[in-house]
Structure formats: C-alpha cells, structure tokens
Motif scaffolding. Structure first.
Motif, PDB file in Angstrom:
ATOM      1  N   ASN A  10       0.822  -1.207   0.000  1.00  0.00           N
ATOM      2  CA  ASN A  10       0.000   0.000   0.000  1.00  0.00           C
ATOM      3  C   ASN A  10       0.854   1.253   0.000  1.00  0.00           C
ATOM      4  O   ASN A  10       1.946   1.282   0.582  1.00  0.00           O
ATOM      5  CB  ASN A  10      -0.911   0.043   1.237  1.00  0.00           C
ATOM      6  CG  ASN A  10      -1.964  -1.038   1.231  1.00  0.00           C
ATOM      7  OD1 ASN A  10      -2.811  -1.093   0.355  1.00  0.00           O
ATOM      8  ND2 ASN A  10      -1.897  -1.926   2.216  1.00  0.00           N
ATOM      9  N   PHE A  11       0.324   2.289  -0.643  1.00  0.00           N
ATOM     10  CA  PHE A  11       0.846   3.637  -0.521  1.00  0.00           C
ATOM     11  C   PHE A  11      -0.224   4.405   0.239  1.00  0.00           C
ATOM     12  O   PHE A  11      -1.344   4.575  -0.245  1.00  0.00           O
ATOM     13  CB  PHE A  11       1.093   4.267  -1.888  1.00  0.00           C
ATOM     14  CG  PHE A  11       1.737   5.623  -1.818  1.00  0.00           C
ATOM     15  CD1 PHE A  11       3.077   5.749  -1.498  1.00  0.00           C
ATOM     16  CD2 PHE A  11       1.001   6.773  -2.062  1.00  0.00           C
ATOM     17  CE1 PHE A  11       3.685   6.995  -1.429  1.00  0.00           C
ATOM     18  CE2 PHE A  11       1.592   8.026  -1.996  1.00  0.00           C
ATOM     19  CZ  PHE A  11       2.939   8.145  -1.680  1.00  0.00           C
ATOM     20  N   ILE A  12       0.106   4.829   1.463  1.00  0.00           N
ATOM     21  CA  ILE A  12      -0.896   5.408   2.364  1.00  0.00           C
ATOM     22  C   ILE A  12      -0.595   6.886   2.558  1.00  0.00           C
ATOM     23  O   ILE A  12       0.532   7.266   2.895  1.00  0.00           O
ATOM     24  CB  ILE A  12      -0.907   4.695   3.732  1.00  0.00           C
ATOM     25  CG1 ILE A  12      -0.949   3.172   3.544  1.00  0.00           C
ATOM     26  CG2 ILE A  12      -2.100   5.151   4.560  1.00  0.00           C
ATOM     27  CD1 ILE A  12      -0.836   2.379   4.832  1.00  0.00           C
ATOM     28  N   ARG A  19      -0.687  -2.427  -7.184  1.00  0.00           N
ATOM     29  CA  ARG A  19      -0.729  -3.673  -7.962  1.00  0.00           C
ATOM     30  C   ARG A  19       0.677  -3.962  -8.465  1.00  0.00           C
ATOM     31  O   ARG A  19       1.125  -3.413  -9.459  1.00  0.00           O
ATOM     32  CB  ARG A  19      -1.722  -3.537  -9.113  1.00  0.00           C
ATOM     33  CG  ARG A  19      -3.149  -3.280  -8.644  1.00  0.00           C
ATOM     34  CD  ARG A  19      -4.109  -3.147  -9.803  1.00  0.00           C
ATOM     35  NE  ARG A  19      -4.225  -4.386 -10.554  1.00  0.00           N
ATOM     36  CZ  ARG A  19      -4.997  -4.521 -11.646  1.00  0.00           C
ATOM     37  NH1 ARG A  19      -5.713  -3.490 -12.087  1.00  0.00           N
ATOM     38  NH2 ARG A  19      -5.055  -5.671 -12.287  1.00  0.00           N
ATOM     39  N   ILE A  20       1.367  -4.821  -7.739  1.00  0.00           N
ATOM     40  CA  ILE A  20       2.754  -5.152  -8.052  1.00  0.00           C
ATOM     41  C   ILE A  20       2.795  -6.465  -8.829  1.00  0.00           C
ATOM     42  O   ILE A  20       2.199  -7.458  -8.413  1.00  0.00           O
ATOM     43  CB  ILE A  20       3.606  -5.287  -6.767  1.00  0.00           C
ATOM     44  CG1 ILE A  20       3.368  -4.077  -5.841  1.00  0.00           C
ATOM     45  CG2 ILE A  20       5.077  -5.419  -7.116  1.00  0.00           C
ATOM     46  CD1 ILE A  20       3.738  -2.757  -6.425  1.00  0.00           C
ATOM     47  N   GLU A  38       6.485 -10.952 -10.873  1.00  0.00           N
ATOM     48  CA  GLU A  38       7.929 -11.069 -11.057  1.00  0.00           C
ATOM     49  C   GLU A  38       8.690 -10.037 -10.217  1.00  0.00           C
ATOM     50  O   GLU A  38       9.814 -10.291  -9.777  1.00  0.00           O
ATOM     51  CB  GLU A  38       8.311 -10.932 -12.534  1.00  0.00           C
ATOM     52  CG  GLU A  38       7.936  -9.608 -13.190  1.00  0.00           C
ATOM     53  CD  GLU A  38       6.580  -9.650 -13.877  1.00  0.00           C
ATOM     54  OE1 GLU A  38       6.408  -8.892 -14.847  1.00  0.00           O
ATOM     55  OE2 GLU A  38       5.720 -10.429 -13.426  1.00  0.00           O
ATOM     56  N   ILE A  39       8.069  -8.894  -9.980  1.00  0.00           N
ATOM     57  CA  ILE A  39       8.696  -7.878  -9.131  1.00  0.00           C
ATOM     58  C   ILE A  39       8.681  -8.335  -7.676  1.00  0.00           C
ATOM     59  O   ILE A  39       9.677  -8.194  -6.960  1.00  0.00           O
ATOM     60  CB  ILE A  39       7.976  -6.520  -9.288  1.00  0.00           C
ATOM     61  CG1 ILE A  39       8.167  -5.988 -10.714  1.00  0.00           C
ATOM     62  CG2 ILE A  39       8.503  -5.507  -8.270  1.00  0.00           C
ATOM     63  CD1 ILE A  39       7.417  -4.702 -11.002  1.00  0.00           C
ATOM     64  N   ILE A  40       7.563  -8.892  -7.247  1.00  0.00           N
ATOM     65  CA  ILE A  40       7.481  -9.412  -5.870  1.00  0.00           C
ATOM     66  C   ILE A  40       8.519 -10.512  -5.661  1.00  0.00           C
ATOM     67  O   ILE A  40       9.197 -10.549  -4.624  1.00  0.00           O
ATOM     68  CB  ILE A  40       6.066  -9.935  -5.575  1.00  0.00           C
ATOM     69  CG1 ILE A  40       5.063  -8.774  -5.552  1.00  0.00           C
ATOM     70  CG2 ILE A  40       6.033 -10.688  -4.237  1.00  0.00           C
ATOM     71  CD1 ILE A  40       3.629  -9.196  -5.367  1.00  0.00           C
ATOM     72  N   MET A  48       9.969   6.084  -4.190  1.00  0.00           N
ATOM     73  CA  MET A  48      10.072   4.635  -4.103  1.00  0.00           C
ATOM     74  C   MET A  48       8.811   3.949  -4.603  1.00  0.00           C
ATOM     75  O   MET A  48       8.875   2.838  -5.145  1.00  0.00           O
ATOM     76  CB  MET A  48      10.408   4.221  -2.672  1.00  0.00           C
ATOM     77  CG  MET A  48      11.820   4.629  -2.264  1.00  0.00           C
ATOM     78  SD  MET A  48      12.299   4.128  -0.592  1.00  0.00           S
ATOM     79  CE  MET A  48      12.451   2.346  -0.798  1.00  0.00           C
ATOM     80  N   LYS A  49       7.666   4.589  -4.431  1.00  0.00           N
ATOM     81  CA  LYS A  49       6.432   4.041  -5.017  1.00  0.00           C
ATOM     82  C   LYS A  49       6.582   3.953  -6.524  1.00  0.00           C
ATOM     83  O   LYS A  49       6.256   2.919  -7.147  1.00  0.00           O
ATOM     84  CB  LYS A  49       5.245   4.921  -4.659  1.00  0.00           C
ATOM     85  CG  LYS A  49       3.929   4.454  -5.285  1.00  0.00           C
ATOM     86  CD  LYS A  49       2.860   5.527  -5.266  1.00  0.00           C
ATOM     87  CE  LYS A  49       3.193   6.647  -6.213  1.00  0.00           C
ATOM     88  NZ  LYS A  49       2.093   7.624  -6.376  1.00  0.00           N
ATOM     89  N   ASP A  50       7.063   5.022  -7.157  1.00  0.00           N
ATOM     90  CA  ASP A  50       7.224   5.026  -8.617  1.00  0.00           C
ATOM     91  C   ASP A  50       8.235   3.983  -9.062  1.00  0.00           C
ATOM     92  O   ASP A  50       8.032   3.284 -10.064  1.00  0.00           O
ATOM     93  CB  ASP A  50       7.647   6.417  -9.092  1.00  0.00           C
ATOM     94  CG  ASP A  50       6.559   7.461  -8.912  1.00  0.00           C
ATOM     95  OD1 ASP A  50       5.374   7.069  -8.785  1.00  0.00           O
ATOM     96  OD2 ASP A  50       6.875   8.671  -8.902  1.00  0.00           O
ATOM     97  N   LEU A  51       9.337   3.863  -8.326  1.00  0.00           N
ATOM     98  CA  LEU A  51      10.356   2.872  -8.676  1.00  0.00           C
ATOM     99  C   LEU A  51       9.796   1.459  -8.590  1.00  0.00           C
ATOM    100  O   LEU A  51      10.092   0.606  -9.445  1.00  0.00           O
ATOM    101  CB  LEU A  51      11.567   3.012  -7.743  1.00  0.00           C
ATOM    102  CG  LEU A  51      12.432   4.259  -7.919  1.00  0.00           C
ATOM    103  CD1 LEU A  51      13.431   4.382  -6.776  1.00  0.00           C
ATOM    104  CD2 LEU A  51      13.159   4.224  -9.265  1.00  0.00           C
TER     105      LEU A  51
END
Length: 329
Positions: free
Chosen positions: A167-169, A182-183, A186-188, A241-244
């Motif tokens: 989450n981004f809160i 929504r990640i 493969e990133i997770i 970091m959210k964008d990355l």
C-alpha cells in the motif's frame, strides 16, 4: 456449545515515509508511507464462556490474567491492549476467554502492537455482529493504541494491518487514503530474493519507543527546521520509491532504503546505536546495497537489500555476529 471466534492481522514492513504519519507532522504538511504486510501475524481467539469473568491468556508473555474492564491496566504490558479494546468498544459481556499470540514481540519494529489491536477490534466486531470497514477498524485501533493506551506513534501501522498487502498510504488532517499497489508477480519475486530481514537481537522498551517518538513530535510541533526538512525528504522518498516499485526498478528501490535511513537517523541520534550501525556497515561491506532499521528505532529488525549474487555473503556476515535471519513472504 460455546462459540470460538478467531482472527489475525498481519505484521508490516515499512519501506519509506515513517515519521510523516505522526499527526503533528501530517496535519500540517501531509504524510505518505509505502509499506507491505508479510506472512507474520498477530492471532486472537475469543470464546464466550459460562463462567463469570474475563480471562486473558498471552502466549508470548506466558501469562493468564483475569481483568476488570473498570480497572486501570495501563501499566501491565501483558493485558493493557486487550483491556483498552474491551473498554473502548464498551463490551458488556463479562464471560469471555481471550487468547493472544504474535509472531514477533512488541519492539521488533514490525508493528506488532498495532496488529494485536487490529485483530482484537476486528474479532469483537464480528463476535457482536457489528458492521465495519477496514477504515473503521484502523481508525478505532489508532484511537485505542495511541490515545487510550497513550502509546506514542503514527497512523501507518493500524492501516497497514487492517488493509494488508502493498500500500501507498497518504495522511492529512481530514483523512487517510489507502492506495493498494498492484505489483507484478515477477517484481514481488525479485524483492523476496533480494530482501533480508535481520533480527538485531535488541528489543526497545515501550519507554524508549515513547521517548524517541515524543522527541520527534516535540520537534515537529516546534517546527524545528532540520527535523521538518528531513521529514519532507522522507516523504518525498516515499513517492519516489512508489514510482520505482511500480516501474520495476528494484535495484534503485533497494538503494533508496539507505538514503531514507540516513534521513531518519538525522532526526534523533538514539534511533540507531553502535551495534546497529556496525551491523549495517558490515552488511554493506559484504555486498548489501541499502537498508534501514524498521520501526521507530532503538532495536528490532534491520531490512537489508542485497542482490541475489551477494545474498549469501551478507547472510554469512550477519551470522558471524550471531544474528538470525527472519524468513518471510
């Protein structure tokens, strides 16, 4: 047959933004945190009984206590959270058997206390058939922990535990907005192969935790320039970091952890200590690209980012210091 209700709430890892969720900052400037919950939980069971009284069993503290809702239990760590939930929700049923356990003790930096409160509050709403949303549970849990129990801190832990997931809160004076991320799988998977959760073996007492947070609150209230500037940078980092993360730039994401850790330490020198600084430096020497201490500081878990080809080197460096690696998903 006596009904037994069981509930659980996840623990969390906060990547960036911690400190900007404290109302003294968020109400003025707005705060933001990026975090995820993990497969470690606070568990609660509640059983209606025929006996007269409320019994609370804490598996972590290995205690069994009888409590009276009208009495003051703020100074008893083993039952004060349970008592505060019952009192805040105005529970009238005095024939209850309550069990609690958590996968990481309070002071671990994983939001354990908040997860216990969220699990307890959710369980009681279900037990007494009261409608609720995740926002309701988080808001009430914040009031119980931060106001009723007077445990210092921000809002992120309650909302992370109530909603779960990545989450981004965002926090401001009038509202809290939880934005699920929504990640891609493969990133997770890459994150899981790169992160190491390191138990420093140090647990901060509630008093130390409160002192660190209180110091930050006072500085925010007094609009201390360096503290406010560092919190601004910490918030900016949460957005970056959210964008990355959404773009899948995992290496840069990992490096940014260390940048945020340096900002955090600048707020209060007691957030870290010589042992934690040494462990972190040794992880960097072994190949880690970034990391941070989780939670308010003073002890608990280090989150390290190590490329898969350096992972074993970092693990060996930690084990030379008799430090345990905590597995998680």
């Amino acid at each position: 047959m006596n009904m037994i209700l069981r509930a659980r709430a996840p623990l969390r890892i906060s990547f960036a933004g911690g400190g900007t969720d404290v109302p003294q900052y968020a109400d003025k400037y707005g705060g933001a945190v990026i975090s995820t919950t993990i497969d470690k939980y606070a568990y609660v069971s509640i059983k209606k009984t025929n006996s007269n009284g409320i019994t609370v069993t804490s598996q972590n503290y290995d205690t069994v206590n009888s409590i009276n809702i009208e009495e003051d239990h703020k100074n008893d760590e083993t039952i004060r959270l349970v008592h505060a939930v019952l009192k805040h929700l105005n529970v009238k049923d005095t024939n209850l058997d309550i069990n609690t356990t958590v996968d990481a003790m309070p002071g671990s930096g994983l939001g354990s206390s908040s997860s216990i409160v969220v699990a307890l509050a959710g369980a009681h709403y279900r037990l007494f058939n009261k409608p609720f949303t995740n926002y309701d549970i988080a808001k009430i849990s914040y009031k119980i922990e931060r106001i009723d129990c007077d445990i210092k801190g921000g809002l992120q832990d309650q909302y992370s535990a109530a909603f779960g997931g990545f989450n981004f809160i965002e926090f401001n004076k009038s509202s809290v907005i939880v934005n699920p991320l929504r990640i891609r799988d493969e990133i997770i998977n890459e994150l899981l192969s790169s992160f190491l959760l390191v138990d420093t073996g140090q647990r901060r007492a509630y008093s130390e935790y409160d002192r660190i947070i209180e110091n930050q609150i006072v500085k925010a209230e007094q609009n201390k320039g360096s503290t406010i500037e560092n919190l601004h940078l910490i918030k900016k980092l949460a957005f970056e970091m959210k964008d990355l993360l959404l773009k899948g730039d995992i290496q840069k994401f990992g490096e940014k952890l260390g940048e945020g850790w340096e900002y955090k330490k600048s707020i209060d020198s007691s957030i870290s200590n010589p042992k934690i600084d040494r462990l972190y430096q040794e992880s960097l020497n072994a190949g880690a690209m970034g990391g941070k201490l989780l939670g308010a500081g003073g002890g608990g878990h280090l989150l390290l980012f190590a490329p898969i080809e350096k992972r074993n080197s970092v693990i060996k460096a930690m084990k030379k210091n008799n430090i345990e690696i905590t597995g998680f998903n």
